[in-house]
Design a protein around this motif. Structure first.
Motif, short mmCIF file in Angstrom:
data_model
loop_
_atom_site.label_atom_id
_atom_site.label_comp_id
_atom_site.label_asym_id
_atom_site.label_seq_id
_atom_site.Cartn_x
_atom_site.Cartn_y
_atom_site.Cartn_z
N LEU A 89 0.81 -1.22 0.00
CA LEU A 89 0.00 0.00 0.00
C LEU A 89 0.84 1.27 0.00
CD1 LEU A 89 -3.05 -0.67 2.36
CD2 LEU A 89 -3.00 -0.58 -0.13
N LEU A 90 2.07 1.17 0.47
CA LEU A 90 2.91 2.36 0.53
C LEU A 90 3.27 2.85 -0.86
CD1 LEU A 90 5.38 1.53 3.46
CD2 LEU A 90 3.56 3.25 3.44
N GLY A 91 3.21 4.16 -1.05
CA GLY A 91 3.65 4.74 -2.32
C GLY A 91 5.16 4.88 -2.31
N HIS A 92 5.84 4.11 -3.18
CA HIS A 92 7.30 4.05 -3.11
C HIS A 92 7.93 4.07 -4.49
CE1 HIS A 92 11.27 3.02 -1.54
NE2 HIS A 92 11.35 2.09 -2.48
N VAL A 93 9.07 4.72 -4.57
CA VAL A 93 9.92 4.61 -5.75
C VAL A 93 11.36 4.72 -5.27
CG1 VAL A 93 10.06 7.09 -6.33
CG2 VAL A 93 10.16 5.37 -8.16
N GLU A 94 12.26 3.98 -5.91
CA GLU A 94 13.67 4.06 -5.52
C GLU A 94 14.28 5.39 -5.95
OE1 GLU A 94 15.66 1.94 -3.75
OE2 GLU A 94 13.81 0.85 -3.28
N LYS A 95 14.06 5.75 -7.22
CA LYS A 95 14.54 7.02 -7.77
C LYS A 95 13.43 7.59 -8.64
CE LYS A 95 17.98 5.32 -10.09
NZ LYS A 95 17.70 3.90 -9.90
N PHE A 96 13.26 8.91 -8.60
CA PHE A 96 12.22 9.50 -9.45
C PHE A 96 12.54 9.27 -10.92
CE2 PHE A 96 8.53 12.33 -8.60
CZ PHE A 96 8.22 11.82 -7.36
N SER A 97 13.80 9.13 -11.26
CA SER A 97 14.16 8.88 -12.65
C SER A 97 13.62 7.53 -13.13
CB SER A 97 15.68 8.92 -12.83
OG SER A 97 16.32 7.98 -11.98
N ASP A 98 13.29 6.62 -12.19
CA ASP A 98 12.71 5.33 -12.59
C ASP A 98 11.38 5.53 -13.31
OD1 ASP A 98 14.84 4.03 -11.44
OD2 ASP A 98 13.76 3.41 -9.64
N TYR A 99 10.65 6.59 -12.96
CA TYR A 99 9.38 6.84 -13.64
C TYR A 99 9.57 7.11 -15.12
CZ TYR A 99 6.99 7.33 -9.08
OH TYR A 99 6.46 7.12 -7.83
N GLY A 176 14.26 4.55 4.68
CA GLY A 176 13.63 5.03 3.46
C GLY A 176 12.36 4.31 3.07
N LYS A 177 12.18 3.06 3.50
CA LYS A 177 11.01 2.29 3.08
C LYS A 177 9.89 2.29 4.11
CE LYS A 177 13.53 -0.56 -0.21
NZ LYS A 177 13.93 -1.93 -0.61
N MET A 178 10.03 3.12 5.15
CA MET A 178 8.93 3.26 6.10
C MET A 178 8.00 4.38 5.65
SD MET A 178 10.67 5.24 9.36
CE MET A 178 9.08 5.59 10.13
N ARG A 179 6.77 4.33 6.13
CA ARG A 179 5.81 5.37 5.77
C ARG A 179 6.25 6.71 6.33
NH1 ARG A 179 1.12 6.71 8.38
NH2 ARG A 179 1.20 4.77 9.59
N ALA A 180 6.18 7.75 5.51
CA ALA A 180 6.63 9.08 5.92
C ALA A 180 5.83 9.54 7.14
CB ALA A 180 6.46 10.07 4.78
N PRO A 181 6.48 10.11 8.14
CA PRO A 181 5.78 10.58 9.34
C PRO A 181 4.67 11.57 8.99
CG PRO A 181 8.15 10.62 9.68
CD PRO A 181 7.94 10.31 8.22
N GLY A 182 3.53 11.40 9.67
CA GLY A 182 2.41 12.32 9.46
C GLY A 182 1.52 11.97 8.30
N THR A 183 1.81 10.87 7.58
CA THR A 183 0.96 10.47 6.46
C THR A 183 0.05 9.32 6.87
OG1 THR A 183 2.60 8.92 5.57
CG2 THR A 183 2.71 11.21 4.81
N ASP A 184 -1.00 9.09 6.07
CA ASP A 184 -2.05 8.14 6.44
C ASP A 184 -1.70 6.70 6.08
OD1 ASP A 184 -3.86 10.09 7.46
OD2 ASP A 184 -4.39 10.65 5.40
N ALA A 185 -2.21 5.77 6.87
CA ALA A 185 -2.01 4.35 6.63
C ALA A 185 -3.04 3.78 5.65
CB ALA A 185 -2.08 3.58 7.94
#
Length: 311
Positions: A89-99, A176-185
């Motif tokens: 469920l987490l929104g993740h990317v290693e590098k934005f250039s991957d997009y 880096g792979k944990m949910r950013a603080p203050g964001t929703d689960a």
């Protein structure tokens, strides 16, 4: 190219669409969907963060009614495309250039599917960030329509000086792979009521998004990872300093925008020689999902821009 699922029951788009599995150059499996249209060419549609193809079913109906073919993508980590960390469920990317690997795979898919030229880009929110980078790298389109592009991260003034360094430090120390603080689960539309929401002033469109998330929660995303946030800060910071590329561009942003930094949008569009900025009174973040009058104005303006730059 193999067929992939397309949930027409929640998309509520044209019935002649089909979805396909494609692969990026690094092996990530992606889903795209293609709807044939009329004789005006093809629109590449870049969704925002947490979004998936079916969310744009009604918008695809608007575009095909205007005479366009439409190709939409699930970015890596979203929708039915590959999710690359343990918590899907987490929104993740290693590098934005991957997009950009996703963009290249989408363009290749358009060629394989025979999507007609001329080709245009329509991009929302995070898709606008990915789209701007793609334009800097020479994406083969004639003109572009942006909806609330994520060219700046909206951060509270009190924490703005610390946000980017904090995410960089957390990434460095293995967080880096944990949910950013203050964001929703959970995904936003599944927990936020219509009243006071930051996406749209149209209750019917909000209910449409809520129904999709409830019916297929596996295609949604919760908050982003720390790494995604750090990469987003890095990418938007870099693009603020770049001269806008030489494409005809139309950008719509709501006067009640509360998700992306509209001041950055205004600044970049102020430097865009072939760009037009329209601030929509009363609109929230999702201009393409707004009340009928606003949606119609957006698609009419995009159609005019595309038609005038189709050669």
């Amino acid at each position: 190219m193999q067929k992939a699922p397309l949930f027409n029951d929640i998309a509520q788009g044209p019935i002649n669409g089909a979805a396909y599995w494609i692969k990026a150059a690094d092996g990530v499996r992606l889903r795209v969907a293609y709807w044939p249209g009329g004789d005006k060419g093809t629109i590449f549609l870049f969704p925002g963060r947490t979004e998936f193809i079916e969310k744009y079913g009604r918008a695809v109906s608007d575009m095909t009614a205007l005479g366009y073919h439409v190709l939409v993508i699930d970015w890596r980590g979203q929708g039915m495309s590959d999710r690359q960390i343990d918590d899907p469920l987490l929104g993740h990317v290693e590098k934005f250039s991957d997009y950009q690997l996703d963009v290249a795979a989408m363009v290749n898919a358009a060629d394989e599917l025979g999507c007609p030229r001329p080709r245009f880009l329509m991009a929302h929110s995070m898709g606008g960030c990915i789209g701007l980078r793609a334009l800097h790298e020479g994406m083969p389109v004639k003109a572009v329509a942006f909806s609330a592009p994520m060219w700046g991260m909206l951060v509270a003034p009190a924490i703005r000086p610390f946000a980017a360094p904090l995410t960089q430090a957390m990434t460095k120390f293995g967080k880096g792979k944990m949910r950013a603080p203050g964001t929703d689960a959970q995904t936003y539309v599944s927990i936020a009521p219509f009243e006071g929401n930051t996406l749209t002033s149209d209750p019917a469109m909000y209910a449409y998004m809520q129904h999709q998330a409830k019916t297929h929660p596996e295609m949604t995303n919760s908050g982003p990872t720390v790494n995604w946030v750090q990469q987003a800060f890095q990418e938007t910071s870099a693009m603020k300093k770049m001269t806008p590329p030489n494409y005809p561009v139309l950008t719509f942003i709501g006067s009640n925008e509360r998700i992306v930094d509209s001041a950055v949008t205004r600044a970049i569009m102020g430097r865009w020689k072939r760009g037009i900025l329209k601030v929509v009174d009363g609109a929230e973040h999702e201009v393409i999902m707004e009340i009928p009058k606003i949606r119609a104005a957006f698609f009419a303006a995009a159609d005019a821009l595309f038609f005038n730059n189709s050669r």
